[in-house]
Design an enzyme around this catalytic site. Structure first.
Site, PDB file in Angstrom:
ATOM      1  N   HIS A 128       0.869  -1.187   0.000  1.00 38.64           N
ATOM      2  CA  HIS A 128       0.000   0.000   0.000  1.00 38.64           C
ATOM      3  C   HIS A 128       0.908   1.240   0.000  1.00 38.64           C
ATOM      4  O   HIS A 128       2.027   1.190   0.514  1.00 38.64           O
ATOM      5  CB  HIS A 128      -0.837  -0.049   1.287  1.00 38.64           C
ATOM      6  CG  HIS A 128      -1.862   1.024   1.437  1.00 38.64           C
ATOM      7  ND1 HIS A 128      -1.569   2.305   1.841  1.00 38.64           N
ATOM      8  CD2 HIS A 128      -3.198   0.989   1.242  1.00 38.64           C
ATOM      9  CE1 HIS A 128      -2.693   3.015   1.903  1.00 38.64           C
ATOM     10  NE2 HIS A 128      -3.699   2.239   1.532  1.00 38.64           N
ATOM     11  N   ASP A 205       3.048  -4.218   8.228  1.00 38.00           N
ATOM     12  CA  ASP A 205       1.848  -3.403   8.051  1.00 38.00           C
ATOM     13  C   ASP A 205       0.661  -4.345   8.225  1.00 38.00           C
ATOM     14  O   ASP A 205       0.346  -5.134   7.341  1.00 38.00           O
ATOM     15  CB  ASP A 205       1.890  -2.787   6.642  1.00 38.00           C
ATOM     16  CG  ASP A 205       0.565  -2.157   6.237  1.00 38.00           C
ATOM     17  OD1 ASP A 205      -0.425  -2.297   6.984  1.00 38.00           O
ATOM     18  OD2 ASP A 205       0.519  -1.543   5.160  1.00 38.00           O
ATOM     19  N   GLN A 208      -4.556  -4.942   7.047  1.00 39.70           N
ATOM     20  CA  GLN A 208      -5.542  -5.886   6.515  1.00 39.70           C
ATOM     21  C   GLN A 208      -5.493  -7.233   7.222  1.00 39.70           C
ATOM     22  O   GLN A 208      -6.302  -8.108   6.907  1.00 39.70           O
ATOM     23  CB  GLN A 208      -5.311  -6.097   5.007  1.00 39.70           C
ATOM     24  CG  GLN A 208      -5.523  -4.865   4.170  1.00 39.70           C
ATOM     25  CD  GLN A 208      -6.974  -4.378   4.157  1.00 39.70           C
ATOM     26  OE1 GLN A 208      -7.900  -5.125   4.460  1.00 39.70           O
ATOM     27  NE2 GLN A 208      -7.172  -3.121   3.812  1.00 39.70           N
ATOM     28  N   LYS A 231     -10.353  -0.732  10.535  1.00 40.80           N
ATOM     29  CA  LYS A 231     -10.444  -1.994   9.771  1.00 40.80           C
ATOM     30  C   LYS A 231     -10.882  -3.132  10.687  1.00 40.80           C
ATOM     31  O   LYS A 231     -11.116  -4.244  10.244  1.00 40.80           O
ATOM     32  CB  LYS A 231      -9.084  -2.375   9.181  1.00 40.80           C
ATOM     33  CG  LYS A 231      -8.335  -1.276   8.492  1.00 40.80           C
ATOM     34  CD  LYS A 231      -8.631  -1.227   7.015  1.00 40.80           C
ATOM     35  CE  LYS A 231      -7.616  -0.358   6.309  1.00 40.80           C
ATOM     36  NZ  LYS A 231      -8.175   0.329   5.168  1.00 40.80           N
ATOM     37  N   CYS A 369      -4.938   2.521  -3.483  1.00 44.11           N
ATOM     38  CA  CYS A 369      -3.684   3.045  -2.910  1.00 44.11           C
ATOM     39  C   CYS A 369      -2.560   2.024  -3.064  1.00 44.11           C
ATOM     40  O   CYS A 369      -1.720   1.860  -2.168  1.00 44.11           O
ATOM     41  CB  CYS A 369      -3.845   3.447  -1.444  1.00 44.11           C
ATOM     42  SG  CYS A 369      -5.046   4.741  -1.192  1.00 44.11           S
TER      43      CYS A 369
END
Ligand code: C6P
Length: 411
Positions: A128, A205, A208, A231, A369
């Site tokens: 991302h 990261d 998700q 999220k 993104c």
């Protein structure tokens, strides 16, 4: 006594999310955009309302009852986040606005003061923008180099190439735990092990990953882990950066202001203890309270049961969409989270998104993104359906029916 787990009761789960009960464009809402932002259950809405109605004041600043209640709620949320990640200490839990801010904090307070010409930061081809641009900025600021490990046509990381790009010059590996554009789950345990054996640190990261899998930062062995509350069925504007205490301790503060100081004079200021050294200014207190409630909620559902439910939906949707002529699924990794990106021949993803919306089906369209991913697949954009704990097989049916309508329009 039976030890079998109760079946996942999605009807009951849906009742916890009042927003899902509405109609959009004359159709029952089918929300397939949880990868962009999850919806909030009543437990989160009520926790925020309770805090705002009865306990709000500023934190760490007052001796009065409300300020103490707010401080307790905020620091209680930190302890909740520590347990959620299985971090060793609350000192390792920094509240930030979200994943983006967490990564920028590491870029500016960890990488920028340390890295220089000859040093390398290694990312992957599926990141991302939030895990690309902050490193490009550090490269401009310090003269270090950004390396990108390639992905293949399935959207999987080419692990061999990644391992070959990992050298004694690599200072930091920064990778997504799960790709937002492709759904690929990365082999993060292997990545951490390989990076550490080369002396590089690892930032994951987790934006998700957190809604779909239980996270244990000690078992993962990562050095930094960043994620966003929204999220995870929590509020926007709040997230967590986990950092190993020894690293955070050595890092200079990023932003200056209230709360991050111990003493201030015009000659010199000294800084607060962890984690407040990294939390300048009044924080998002109700956001933290809502995030803690979201963690309670998700763990109450059992994250593994939620993930199994989402995997069933992903398998069903993948099978159904694969049958549609002209539809191509982008991202076919062997190990995926509940994200399904696709294109439909003759129909721009934005037009597709508009037609689906007119049928009440909310998906995301665009580059997500992740422009380099689009460039790699040589497409301008994808349509992306993503699943959360509240989605059903009927939602998949509605998606398939709406795609049928789109095919009628675009022939
Ligand atoms: N992805 C999506 O629709 P923020 O905006 O800071 O909460 O999260 C940024 C971010 C970082 N990494 C990954 C893997 C992400 O998926 C996201 C957010 C959303 O895919 C909005 S672009």
């Amino acid at each position: 006594m039976s030890t079998a787990a109760a079946p996942f009761d999605v009807t009951r789960v849906r009742r916890d999310f009042p927003i899902l009960a509405q109609h959009v464009n004359g159709h029952p809402l089918v929300y397939l955009d949880s990868a962009a932002s999850g919806q909030r259950p009543n437990a989160v809405l009520r926790a925020v309302e309770r805090y705002e109605t009865h306990h709000h004041s500023n934190v760490h600043r007052g001796v009065h009852a409300l300020s103490q209640a707010a401080t307790e709620a905020f620091e209680g949320a930190r302890e909740r986040a520590r347990r959620f990640l299985n971090a060793r200490s609350r000192r390792e839990i920094v509240f930030v606005r979200g994943t983006t801010e967490g990564i920028n904090l590491v870029a500016q307070a960890f990488a920028r003061p340390r890295f220089g010409p000859g040093d390398e930061i290694l990312i992957t081809g599926l990141e991302h923008h939030a895990n690309i641009v902050p490193w490009q900025m550090v490269c401009e600021q310090t003269g270090c180099t950004l390396k990108v490990a390639p992905i293949d046509r399935r959207g999987e990381l080419d692990l061999d190439r990644f391992l070959r790009q990992l050298t004694a010059r690599t200072r930091l590996v920064a990778v997504a735990h799960v790709s937002n554009a492709l759904g690929t789950v990365l082999p993060v345990e292997r990545i951490v092990e390989a990076a550490h054996s080369c002396g590089a640190l690892v930032l994951l990261d987790g934006a998700q990953a957190v809604p779909h899998t239980a996270i244990d930062v000690q078992a993962l062995g990562c050095d930094f882990y960043a994620f966003s509350g929204h999220k995870l069925y929590g509020p926007t504007g709040i997230g967590v950066l986990f950092g190993r205490e020894e690293l955070l301790e050595e890092m200079p503060p990023w932003q200056g202001g209230g709360d991050m100081i111990r003493t201030v004079s015009f000659e010199k200021s000294t800084y607060n203890d962890l984690p407040w050294k990294f939390e300048a200014g009044t924080p998002n207190i109700s956001g933290a309270v809502g995030l803690a409630a979201a963690m309670d909620y998700l763990e109450g559902l059992d994250i593994e049961a939620v993930a199994a439910h989402e995997q069933r939906l992903l398998a069903l949707a993948t099978a159904e969409l694969s049958r549609i002529p002209g539809l191509e699924i982008i991202g076919t990794a062997a190990h995926k989270a509940a994200v399904l990106s696709f294109t439909l021949r003759g129909c721009h993803p934005h037009d597709l998104g508009t037609i689906l919306d007119s049928e009440g089906v909310a998906i995301r369209t665009g580059h997500h993104c992740a422009m380099p991913v689009m460039t790699f697949f040589d497409i301008p954009a994808t349509a992306r359906a993503s699943f959360g704990c509240y989605n059903t097989e009927a939602d998949v049916d509605a998606l398939v029916a709406a795609l049928g309508k789109a095919r009628e329009v675009f022939g």
